[in-house]
Design an enzyme around this catalytic site. Structure first.
Site: not given
Length: 291
Positions: A43-44, A160, A137, A132, A202, A106
């Site tokens: 994402t980052t 994560k 999100r 993850y 992370i 989603y």
């Protein structure tokens, strides 16, 4: 296998394009600053707005620049199982050490759907997988019981955890076993996460403060939580400021203040507001990174 401070590596841009020159310089810098692994195109790394070609090019460039000096955990998540497999197979082909695979977002799969997704990826590619789990999100939360089922697969090696729930670490130790790698996905609770049984973070903040983040992780892994807490106290205002707005916007601005890369982000993200910039500057000064 994987532990310590692992920057969730930003993808630098210049005039809208991926700035590969700066990206490779960042890899060298992280090696020098003591980071323990690198995690590109999460994402980052602005994976939602990278094309598939850019995504794969960034992974390849980071693996090449690292040249075996650091493990590379390549972002390979998607809400499409076939697409995630394509990213995993590419990451393996260029020499990545593992894949970071987010719970599909989603389309909101059930726990059975999560098991099917990760089992398919595990069986079709020999790259180790780090789950993850970030329900804020993805709008789906992998339960400790589901994670325990997946942990039985030999190449699903860790998680994560970005739930922010420190009790999860204990629950997952019971369902997944004590050898299952638990990595924090939240800078502000990384100290406490390791006290519960985690072995690393992370980290977004490690993009701009890699040495401090590395020292904090090494202190916790050595059992010196007093030293780690002193470092966390230095970092906490910076953590808070970076996440006042989307984290990648905050950390790119912080990096720009230290001359590491530009603050350019891709739409729909926008640069920080002036008030948040002041908070980030304060956080950098409090950490001793800016005069």
């Amino acid at each position: 296998m994987f532990k310590g401070s692992m920057p969730a590596l930003v993808t630098p841009f210049k005039d809208g394009a991926v700035d590969m020159v700066t990206l490779k310089k960042l890899v060298d810098w992280h090696v020098d600053e003591g980071s323990h692994a690198l995690v590109p195109v999460g994402t980052t790394g602005e994976s939602p707005t990278l094309t598939h070609e850019e995504h794969m090019a960034v992974v390849e460039a980071v693996v090449e620049a690292s040249a075996g000096r650091l493990p590379i955990i390549a972002g390979a998540g998607s809400n499409n199982t076939a697409e995630s497999l394509r990213f995993m197979q590419h990451a393996k082909s260029v020499g990545a050490s593992a894949a970071l695979v987010v719970t599909p977002y989603y389309n909101k799969p059930t726990q059975a759907g999560l098991i099917a997704h990760f089992t398919t990826l595990h069986d079709a590619c020999e790259l180790p997988i780090i789950i993850y789990n970030i329900p804020g999100r993805s709008v789906v939360d992998m339960s400790p019981a589901t994670m325990g089922e997946l942990a039985k697969l030999p190449r699903i090696v860790g998680v994560k955890d970005a739930t922010g729930d420190l009790a999860r670490v204990c629950a997952q130790r019971i369902t997944c076993g004590t050898d299952f790698i638990q990595i924090s996905g939240e800078d502000a609770t990384a100290h406490g996460f390791n006290a519960q049984g985690g072995v690393g973070c992370i980290s977004v903040t490690a993009n701009v403060a890699p040495r401090l983040c590395s020292e904090l992780q090494e202190a916790t892994l050595a059992g010196d939580y007093a030293k780690a807490l002193t470092i966390q106290d230095r970092l906490m205002p910076l953590h808070s400021a970076i996440f006042k707005e989307p984290g990648v916007c905050g950390v790119k601005y912080a990096m720009s203040r230290l001359g590491l890369c530009g603050e350019e982000v891709r739409s729909p993200l926008v640069p920080l507001t002036d008030g948040t910039k002041e908070l980030v500057d304060h956080g950098l000064r409090h950490a001793g990174l800016l005069n």
